[in-house]
Write an enzyme that holds these catalytic residues in place. Structure first.
Site, PDB file in Angstrom:
ATOM      1  N   HIS A 365      -6.704  72.573  13.518  1.00  0.00           N
ATOM      2  CA  HIS A 365      -7.698  71.497  13.529  1.00  0.00           C
ATOM      3  C   HIS A 365      -9.110  72.072  13.538  1.00  0.00           C
ATOM      4  CE1 HIS A 365      -9.184  67.405  14.802  1.00  0.00           C
ATOM      5  NE2 HIS A 365      -8.297  67.129  13.887  1.00  0.00           N
ATOM      6  N   GLU A 606       4.071  63.383   5.667  1.00  0.00           N
ATOM      7  CA  GLU A 606       3.958  64.709   6.268  1.00  0.00           C
ATOM      8  C   GLU A 606       5.320  65.197   6.737  1.00  0.00           C
ATOM      9  OE1 GLU A 606      -0.172  64.328   8.640  1.00  0.00           O
ATOM     10  OE2 GLU A 606       1.179  62.619   8.798  1.00  0.00           O
ATOM     11  N   ASP A 630       0.622  69.395   6.855  1.00  0.00           N
ATOM     12  CA  ASP A 630       1.796  69.183   7.699  1.00  0.00           C
ATOM     13  C   ASP A 630       3.092  69.150   6.884  1.00  0.00           C
ATOM     14  OD1 ASP A 630       1.263  69.137  10.493  1.00  0.00           O
ATOM     15  OD2 ASP A 630       0.084  67.329  10.208  1.00  0.00           O
ATOM     16  N   CYS A 677      -4.135  64.885   0.291  1.00  0.00           N
ATOM     17  CA  CYS A 677      -5.252  65.411   1.079  1.00  0.00           C
ATOM     18  C   CYS A 677      -4.822  66.703   1.752  1.00  0.00           C
ATOM     19  CB  CYS A 677      -5.715  64.392   2.118  1.00  0.00           C
ATOM     20  SG  CYS A 677      -4.504  64.051   3.399  1.00  0.00           S
TER      21      CYS A 677
END
Length: 749
Positions: A365, A606, A630, A677
């Site tokens: 992140h 994901e 993911d 994305c």
């Protein structure tokens, strides 16, 4: 011979404290010679060309032979160990048919020989050898110890071996330190290393003498009040959602905070001239020891509570110390284990020039935020002692994944020139802002941006984003000290939706867990990536989910561009539950006189199960967004934040390519719009294949949009279809990248 885990830990700590590579290697051979009670211990490392094994350090052999004894990878006993990657334990080494004698080493008296390979992440780094004068094999215990030591030291020696500092002819006139990590966010950054300590270890807090007992007392009292308030607010906020016995812990913690033993004991230490941090640590450890010596299991457990309270107090004090920066103009490079959004928010965005993390990966992140802000970042720099080099000038090379500590002036000058070249290239790309991302043969790609920071809204528009493909709603949660209210969320979301209207804005519901933790709602799991995260967390905390949905719906009033995205979907009932909550919120808000309208609903793919359930999920949704980060992680079973395996994480793995084509084909069949994305959308090599697959909607960091738009406008999709055919025939990601490399070079990248 018996050696405990403590012996190994002490040895590793000694080595990490060495001044330079030569000192570290000499410490290794000297201490091992002593621990194993042998006259000789020698370390051989592979040369930078990887064709030779060079004697890098020795205890017992002639010092003059260091750097001069060189063996081929299959030469001598050391070569046997290197080529077989297996230990060798001999009673009489000179009788072995592979033995090579070096007179200059003065090793004639030594018959007993044992060597083990040094291997890090499947790569041979070198060989470590011990020798003795007796004619007998080393014991099994000694062999096991040396093998254990080799595994402990391999990572440290890997960095030394790669640096080349250990080779006498390669030593620079002025020593500087170079560390390697994982490329996370590209670019060059230069500034003072600023340590962000996000984890407090009670046993490793340095004893610091206070300059002013009054200041330290005020620091402690302010921390007491803040932690007490946080606990009270926390208990009130979540007592409806947690069992009573868990909520009662908040009361226990508050009682301990108010106890005279903790308060008065800390104050006494401060009056003696110690820092508030040290005083809390000393007092808490004494109290915890008293509890832990009790026979009653309940009383024993209170010792852990005392430690937790002390850590909360110390983290609060560390935060206050860090916030009081004496100079807000000095360029800085933030460095820590994993740096949070809250850490970034404490400094001016113009002051931060880069980010270094000792753990994490290119898809943590922290990396995602660094990319969003256009900051260079390097992850997984595990061997950098951040505390030791705090305050020193550092260069971060996000293009190569390198960190240079105390670089010489000429090197800084060269890096500044690289930094300037990057800026010039980005300025040239600015002219593409208002041009469409269309290939030479007419295939149009819509480029959306990923965001979550209000500070990142303007860059998206400035760089020509045609909407927001992924709004990370957890970021506003992470910069708060508590869960934001509906009104606070409403104001934040409204600013984003208004700024992009009439362009679409896809807002993802709260997605925490894994490497995304809220500072005021931390929870630990053995396997967080397979645990309580994403939609699982928010559905279990329904009040939070309803509040967020209401805020999103209200923020879209008067606009028609809101789309809601559900993260980490793995089951159909999760989609149905969110759909019901949205409908319920629409009804309630209309009753309250607030004019709201039904938004489009989509899911993030994901988790592989969502991909396989698309037929059944389709009736409940309007669109699909593929979370490539993911999805890759779960398909390959690779923790992208684990430096030991993160090298296996690659979006161009053939399994990922098959999955993407399967999803695109199924969405076309079901008449569902689909976007992709994640960092894959910003990787030029990946974009070549995504266009060939037919993906016409990509969402990426705002700062990467101009470059990707420029690339798309240089291509013909017809040519890329041939590349896709070759990529589909490849056996692994290395072969896929080889297929794409020629085209990438043609583009000048």
């Amino acid at each position: 011979m018996q050696h405990s885990l403590a012996t190994l830990t002490t040895l590793v700590q000694e080595i990490s404290g060495a001044e330079n590579a030569m000192s570290a290697m000499q410490t290794i051979v000297a201490r091992l010679s002593q621990l194993m009670d042998v006259p000789v211990c020698s370390l051989y490392l592979k040369s930078p060309s990887r064709s030779k094994l060079i004697l890098a350090a020795t205890q017992g052999l002639s010092e003059s032979s260091v750097g001069k004894i060189k063996l081929n990878l299959n030469e001598g006993l050391v070569g046997v160990i290197a080529s077989t990657k297996h230990p060798l334990n001999l009673a009489d080494a000179p009788t072995h048919d592979q033995f090579v004698f070096f007179p200059q080493a003065h090793e004639a008296p030594y018959r007993q020989f044992m060597g083990v390979p040094l291997i890090h992440l499947r790569q041979l780094i070198g060989v470590i050898v011990v020798q003795g004068t007796t004619k007998k094999e080393f014991s099994q215990e000694a062999e096991a110890f040396l093998v254990t030591i080799a595994s402990q030291l391999a990572a440290t020696l890997y960095n030394i071996q790669r640096s080349g500092e250990w080779i006498p002819t390669r030593r620079p006139a002025k020593l500087y330190k170079r560390f390697n990590g994982i490329v996370s966010s590209s670019g060059i950054g230069i500034g003072d290393l600023t340590h962000i300590n996000t984890h407090i270890d009670l046993l490793q807090v340095p004893e610091k003498i206070s300059g002013s007992p009054k200041d330290e007392q005020n620091l402690f009292e302010a921390a007491l009040q803040k932690v007490s308030d946080d606990l009270e607010h926390g208990a009130n906020r979540i007592k409806k959602d947690l069992p009573e016995d868990i909520v009662s812990l908040f009361s226990v913690y508050r009682m301990m905070l108010q106890s005279p033993e903790l308060r008065d004991g800390t104050m006494r230490e401060i009056q003696l001239g110690n820092s508030a941090m040290w005083s809390v640590r000393k007092t808490a450890l004494e109290l915890a020891t008293v509890f832990e010596m009790a026979d009653d299991p309940y009383m024993k457990a209170r010792g852990e509570d005392v430690r937790n309270i002390a850590i909360k107090l110390m983290m609060q004090m560390a935060k206050r110390e860090r916030s009081a920066s004496p100079d807000s103009l000095t360029p800085i490079i933030l460095a820590g284990d994993l740096i949070s959004i809250a850490d970034l928010s404490e400094y001016s965005s113009t002051q931060i020039k880069g980010i270094i993390c000792s753990s994490g990966s290119a898809l943590s992140h922290t990396s995602i935020v660094a990319n969003a802000l256009g900051l260079p970042a390097v992850m997984g720099v595990a061997d950098l002692d951040i505390k030791r080099y705090a305050g020193q000038l550092v260069v971060i090379d996000g293009n190569r994944g390198e960190v240079v500590i105390s670089p010489p002036k000429q090197m800084v000058k060269e890096y500044r020139q690289l930094e300037k070249s990057d800026q010039q290239f980005n300025q040239e790309l600015a002219k593409y802002r208002d041009l469409p991302a269309v290939t030479l043969d007419g295939f149009h790609v819509t480029l959306h941006t990923n965001t979550g920071l209000l500070a990142d809204v303007s860059p998206g528009l400035r760089n020509g984003a045609e909407g927001i493909g992924l709004y990370r709603s957890e970021i506003p949660f992470m910069v708060h000290d508590s869960f934001p209210t509906e009104e606070e969320q409403y104001l934040t979301y409204k600013e984003v939706i208004d700024a992009y209207s009439p362009r679409p804005v896809s807002m993802r519901t709260l997605d925490i867990g894994g490497d995304k933790q809220l500072p005021y709602f931390e929870f630990k799991e053995e396997n967080p990536y397979l645990g309580w995260r994403g939609i699982r967390f928010t559905l279990d905390n329904t009040a939070l989910q309803v509040t967020q949905i209401r805020a999103m719906l209200r923020a879209a009033h008067g606009r028609d561009n809101l789309q809601i995205l559900i993260p980490m979907v793995s089951r159909i009932d999760e989609v149905k539950a969110i759909k019901e909550l949205i409908q319920q919120s629409l009804v309630e808000l209309n009753k309250e006189g607030k004019q709201v309208s039904k938004p489009k609903l989509g899911i993030m793919i994901e988790v592989p199960s969502a991909m396989l359930l698309l037929d059944k999920i389709a009736p409940y949704i309007d669109f699909v967004s593929i979370g490539s980060n993911d999805l890759t992680q779960y398909l390959l079973a690779v923790d992208r934040n684990n430096p030991k395996v993160s090298r296996l994480f690659d979006n161009l793995n053939p399994a990922v390519l098959v999955a993407l084509q399967m999803i695109k084909s199924k969405c076309t069949e079901l008449n569902l719009s689909v976007s992709l994305c994640g960092e894959m959308a910003a990787d030029p090599a990946s974009v070549l294949l995504l266009i060939a697959m037919g993906f016409d909607r990509l969402s990426l960091s705002a700062h990467k949009i101009p470059k990707i738009k420029w690339i798309i406008r240089q291509l013909k999709r017809e040519d890329l279809l041939k590349l896709l055919t070759k990529a589909n025939a490849a056996e692994d990601e290395a072969e896929v990248r080889k297929v794409l490399s020629k085209k990438i070079k043609e583009l000048g990248l």
